[in-house]
Design an enzyme around this catalytic site. Structure first.
Site, mmCIF file in Angstrom:
data_model
loop_
_atom_site.group_PDB
_atom_site.id
_atom_site.type_symbol
_atom_site.label_atom_id
_atom_site.label_comp_id
_atom_site.label_asym_id
_atom_site.label_seq_id
_atom_site.Cartn_x
_atom_site.Cartn_y
_atom_site.Cartn_z
ATOM 1 N N ASP A 25 -90.787 -72.348 11.281
ATOM 2 C CA ASP A 25 -89.869 -72.289 12.426
ATOM 3 C C ASP A 25 -90.544 -72.304 13.797
ATOM 4 O O ASP A 25 -90.153 -71.545 14.703
ATOM 5 C CB ASP A 25 -88.987 -71.043 12.326
ATOM 6 C CG ASP A 25 -88.176 -70.991 11.047
ATOM 7 O OD1 ASP A 25 -88.102 -72.012 10.350
ATOM 8 O OD2 ASP A 25 -87.630 -69.914 10.741
ATOM 9 N N LYS A 134 -83.982 -75.348 6.804
ATOM 10 C CA LYS A 134 -83.568 -74.187 6.008
ATOM 11 C C LYS A 134 -82.428 -73.469 6.723
ATOM 12 O O LYS A 134 -82.450 -73.313 7.943
ATOM 13 C CB LYS A 134 -84.729 -73.247 5.719
ATOM 14 C CG LYS A 134 -85.355 -72.537 6.909
ATOM 15 C CD LYS A 134 -86.509 -71.653 6.442
ATOM 16 C CE LYS A 134 -87.144 -70.876 7.580
ATOM 17 N NZ LYS A 134 -86.262 -69.867 8.187
ATOM 18 N N CYS A 167 -88.543 -64.544 9.154
ATOM 19 C CA CYS A 167 -88.611 -65.706 8.268
ATOM 20 C C CYS A 167 -89.946 -65.842 7.543
ATOM 21 O O CYS A 167 -89.984 -66.280 6.393
ATOM 22 C CB CYS A 167 -88.303 -66.968 9.059
ATOM 23 S SG CYS A 167 -86.584 -67.014 9.649
#
Length: 231
Positions: A25, A134, A167
């Site tokens: 990310d 995701k 995450c």
């Protein structure tokens, strides 16, 4: 060819060509002023060194034959993938909560195709890399990650990215339950929240779920001299 990475709580040996570097990310949302985390009140002022360290780690990993996997967290423009009120994600996602509090941001945070969703300019996937969307914190949830790794015989995962305590840790934990060996490069990650959150996440990882190292040590482990020592 095997190499040994100095790490906490102990060194770990792995074959780079049967391992993956995972970049979690590294989007404008999480690493750039004006992105979602910044707008939600989180400090992103110290992400620039992390971006540089990820660049270094990616270059070394690619040269050593490691698979590079890039994740982008977010949802479709209508936020169907985010889940409605029947989903805990609807209630806990700070991006969704921020948009509800500030309606003028609706459609701008973590929506596929938006500036917020894009990877930062400094980090550009190359041919042969894999880019995966995701919809939740874990990179294993509703993605082909497990299938991609197993089909290539990959068992060792080296993690970088944002946020360490959300995450990154979620994906590493899920990998642990699926019998993957997870390593975090601590100076190539950044937390969402105060500094103690970073320390707590790294403590959890090195104590219960994986290993912790740093970019310089990782690059040294991938150098030709390190392979020669193992051989």
């Amino acid at each position: 060819m095997m190499t040994t990475l100095t790490a906490r709580p102990e060194a770990i040996t792995f074959d780079p060509q049967q391992s993956a570097l995972i970049v979690v990310d590294m989007q404008n949302a999480y690493a750039t002023p004006g992105g979602y985390l910044d707008l939600a009140g989180f400090d992103v002022s110290t992400t620039r060194p992390v971006i540089a360290n990820i660049q270094t780690a990616v270059t070394a990993a690619r040269a050593a034959g490691m698979l590079i996997i890039w994740f982008q967290n977010g949802w479709d423009e209508q936020y169907v993938e985010a889940g409605g009120p029947g989903s805990p994600n609807f209630h806990k996602s700070n991006a969704l909560k921020t948009m509800r509090k500030q309606p003028q941001l609706q459609g701008k945070l973590l929506a596929k195709g938006s500036w917020d969703y894009q990877l930062v300019d400094e980090l550009v996937p190359q041919p042969g890399d894999i880019v995966l969307p995701k919809p939740r914190y874990s990179g294993f949830f509703n993605t082909p990650l497990d299938s991609i790794l197993r089909s290539r015989g990959i068992r060792h995962l080296v993690f970088t990215g944002i946020a360490t305590n959300v995450c990154v840790e979620s994906t590493l934990r899920d990998g642990f339950f699926l019998e993957y060996f997870g390593v975090v490069l601590e100076d190539a990650t950044h937390q969402a929240g105060p500094e103690f959150v970073q320390k707590a996440a790294l403590f959890n990882i090195e104590t219960f779920f994986g290993w912790v190292s740093d970019v310089e040590t990782f690059c040294d482990a991938l150098s030709p001299t390190s392979f020669a020592r193992i051989a």
